[in-house]
Structure formats: structure tokens, C-alpha cells
Design an enzyme around this catalytic site. Structure first.
Site, PDB file in Angstrom:
ATOM      1  N   HIS A 196       0.856  -1.207   0.000  1.00 28.43           N
ATOM      2  CA  HIS A 196       0.000   0.000   0.000  1.00 28.43           C
ATOM      3  C   HIS A 196       0.884   1.246   0.000  1.00 28.43           C
ATOM      4  CE1 HIS A 196      -4.278  -0.425  -0.101  1.00 28.43           C
ATOM      5  NE2 HIS A 196      -4.486   0.672   0.602  1.00 28.43           N
ATOM      6  N   GLY A 201      -5.494   5.920  -2.968  1.00 29.80           N
ATOM      7  CA  GLY A 201      -5.555   5.564  -4.381  1.00 29.80           C
ATOM      8  C   GLY A 201      -4.900   4.243  -4.728  1.00 29.80           C
ATOM      9  N   ASN A 202      -4.455   3.472  -3.728  1.00 25.79           N
ATOM     10  CA  ASN A 202      -3.740   2.228  -4.008  1.00 25.79           C
ATOM     11  C   ASN A 202      -4.608   1.186  -4.700  1.00 25.79           C
ATOM     12  OD1 ASN A 202      -0.999   2.571  -2.522  1.00 25.79           O
ATOM     13  ND2 ASN A 202      -2.515   3.264  -1.040  1.00 25.79           N
ATOM     14  N   GLY A 203      -5.868   1.051  -4.260  1.00 24.58           N
ATOM     15  CA  GLY A 203      -6.747   0.063  -4.876  1.00 24.58           C
ATOM     16  C   GLY A 203      -7.010   0.378  -6.330  1.00 24.58           C
ATOM     17  N   SER A 206      -3.891  -0.171  -8.354  1.00 22.17           N
ATOM     18  CA  SER A 206      -3.589  -1.594  -8.552  1.00 22.17           C
ATOM     19  C   SER A 206      -4.366  -2.154  -9.730  1.00 22.17           C
ATOM     20  CB  SER A 206      -3.913  -2.393  -7.281  1.00 22.17           C
ATOM     21  OG  SER A 206      -5.313  -2.579  -7.119  1.00 22.17           O
TER      22      SER A 206
END
Length: 348
Positions: A196, A201-203, A206
Site C-alpha cells: 500500500h 488511491g492504491n486500490g 492496482s
């Protein structure tokens, strides 16, 4: 370091990879629809992807609202955080679709993609494009956008730069080695989410990186079917698979199987949806009159259609169109909603 010596390729994983690769090879023949038909498929998939990916993270915008927002994207003035996130995701998706061959997965490119993802997000201005400086964790949200709990803890800010460097280096070596691309992409994504690396905004990032890596691995059909919508519809399984694998990543014997199984099943559903759509397109083009195809096109692009819409789009008379609508409903290619002047139609 990322430990894959304990990786087990189960019969289920092997079968999923084989089915997806078979479709990858067949896409050259399946993807020979007319350019306007492919364009329509891609537009619908893009709207679904943007809507689903942002809703997974708590946005409340429907696909219809996403479509309306995209039609005015050039305005670049957005009234809510949800709209800002949708606009950033939409523009980043277009960048990836247009330039995936030039975007290698390096730390610098990942940071640039993150910066572009949050380009319209006022709240994220200070940290976009930079690794996190405070601890964060992954939270789950309900359908109303409310946080319902913490899914798992993530890497601390101090170790994030080192772990990201290791992850990118591992991916580069995996791509040059014997590990199947789908397995390598799956492992990269689950480790990225466990680290992470960014404050927010990581999801979403990804899922953009997943699309980018699939395109670079030769899965050219990806833009025409939404993986994000598959994940949204399997959100509980998504979080469960993440939690099961990510809790073991930093141990001596990581258990990659829960996540890889979920990830490959999601790719399988994405692929099967597209295969069905292409087969449907071929059936329609072969057996339906032009007016009927125009009706279905409008319903697909806008989510619904009325007879008045069809008159405007086709220029045909209401009586002529009523016959086509009746036939399409009888063949279960359209569904009637309501009666009289308020009647409208949608795809099944």
C-alpha cells in the site's frame, strides 16, 4: 524479498490459466468485428471499469452518472470528491490504453501513474505521486460508502521505498524467467496492495496496473471487458482472498493460492463475459436488420432506450419501430419496463 519457492500451481490454477490463454490466442479471430462495434464494446467496458473501481473504494456514482460525467470531461471542474476520482481514473485509463507499449512498470512510472490518477483530487494534492509518509490500512466499505472495518495492516512508511524497489525488481526478473505472466501479475498485484505504497488511491492504481501488465503481456482483449466490475460484484471474496494471502506474505512460507485463485477466476469471468458479447454481436450482425441493430446499439451505449429515442436516432416511423421492439423483446434481446408513455427498454 518476495518468496515464491513455496508457490503451488494447483490443478484449478493450471486450468484457469489454460482457459484464459486459449481465449487470448483466439482473440485474433474473435476481435475482427467492425471498428465501430469494438469501439462500442470498449466504451461500455470503460464506463463499467471506472464506475466499479471507484465504487469499490467508497464512491457512490452509478455507471449512468459516470457516463454523464465523462461526456463533460473536458470541463475539468468537478463538484465532489467522487467526481474528481472518476475523472482522474478515466483519463488514466485512456493513457494506458493509448500508450501501454511505452509504459514500463518502474517505480518512476508507478509514481507518475499515481500522480495522474489523483490529478483532479484536491484532498490528495500534497501526496500524489509520492510514497506515503504516515501509516495507512486497507478498509472495506458498504454499499452506502461507509467504512465497515479494517481488512489488513500495510507496510510502514519507512520500509515502503525498499519494498517497492524489491517488488519492481522481482517483477522484472519474473517477466524474464519461467513464471507464467498471469501468475507474475497476480503476485505483483497482491504484494503491491499489501505494501500500500501511497497514502490513497492504491486500490484504484492496482487495477490500472493490472490492466497495463495484462496488455503488456499480450492480453489484447482487456479493454473490451471490465475486470473491475467483476471484482465489484465479488467484493467479499476479493477482500477475503487479499486478507488470506497478505497475512502470509512476510513469512517464510507465503500462501499465494487464495489470492491467485480469486484473481484468475476474476480474469476468467472477464474473459467469458467478452466471449458472450462477441458471440452475441456476431449473431446480431448476421440475422438482425439494420434498424434493430441501431436500437440495440443505443440501448447498450446509454443503458436504456425508448421508442421516442429510436425515432430520433434512426429517423424511422413509430409504427415501424414498434414492430422491431416487439421482435427484439420476443427474442429476449430487449426487456420492456413500464407501460404506455413511460415505457422504456434495456438489454437483458
Amino acid at each position: 524479498m518476495i518468496q515464491t519457492s513455496t508457490l503451488q500451481i494447483t490443478p484449478e490454477i493450471l486450468a484457469l490459466v489454460a482457459e484464459i490463454d486459449e481465449f487470448k490466442g483466439a482473440w485474433r479471430a474473435l476481435g475482427t468485428l467492425a471498428p465501430e462495434r469494438l469501439s462500442a464494446l470498449r466504451r461500455v467496458a470503460t464506463i463499467e471499469s471506472i464506475g466499479s473501481s471507484t465504487r469499490i473504494e467508497g464512491s457512490r456514482l452509478s455507471d449512468r452518472e459516470v457516463e454523464q460525467l465523462l461526456s463533460n470531461l473536458e470541463i475539468q471542474s468537478f463538484g465532489s470528491r467522487d467526481e474528481q476520482e472518476v475523472a482522474g481514473y478515466a483519463q488514466l485509463m485512456e493513457t494506458v490504453f493509448a500508450s501501454w507499449q511505452e509504459i514500463t512498470v518502474t517505480e518512476n512510472h508507478i509514481k507518475q501513474l499515481h500522480r495522474d490518477l489523483l490529478r483532479f483530487s484536491d484532498k490528495d494534492e500534497r501526496h500524489r505521486g509520492e510514497y506515503k509518509t504516515t501509516s495507512n490500512s486497507v478498509a472495506a466499505f458498504d454499499a452506502e460508502g461507509n467504512q465497515v472495518g479494517v481488512v489488513f495492516e500495510t507496510a510502514n512508511p519507512f520500509e515502503t521505498p525498499r519494498r517497492m524497489a524489491e517488488l519492481v525488481d522481482w517483477l522484472d526478473q519474473a517477466q524474464q524467467g519461467e513464471l507464467h505472466p498471469l501468475i507474475a501479475i497476480g503476485i505483483f498485484v497482491v504484494v503491491f496492495l499489501e505494501i500500500h505504497p501511497f497514502q490513497d488511491g492504491n486500490g484504484r492504481l492496482s487495477r490500472v496496473l493490472t490492466t497495463l501488465l495484462l496488455l503488456r503481456a499480450g492480453y489484447a482483449y482487456v479493454p473490451y471487458s471490465s475486470l473491475e466490475s467483476v471484482i465489484e460484484q465479488s467484493k467479499e471474496g476479493y477482500y477475503l482472498a487479499l486478507r488470506r494471502t497478505q497475512g502470509t506474505i512476510c513469512t517464510e512460507a507465503p500462501d499465494w493460492t487464495p489470492w491467485l485463485t480469486f484473481f484468475l477466476k476474476a480474469l476468467q469471468r472477464q474473459m467469458r463475459r467478452l466471449r458472450q458479447k462477441v458471440e452475441r454481436e456476431r449473431l446480431l450482425l448476421a440475422k438482425l436488420p439494420d434498424l434493430a441493430i441501431q436500437i440495440l446499439d443505443h440501448a447498450r451505449d446509454h443503458g436504456r432506450i425508448t421508442i421516442a429515442d429510436a425515432v430520433t436516432v434512426t429517423g424511422a416511423s413509430r409504427n415501424t419501430l414498434k414492430g422491431h421492439f416487439k421482435t427484439l423483446c420476443e427474442r429476449e434481446l430487449l426487456v420492456l419496463h413500464g407501460q404506455g408513455r413511460g415505457a422504456w427498454y434495456s438489454l437483458p
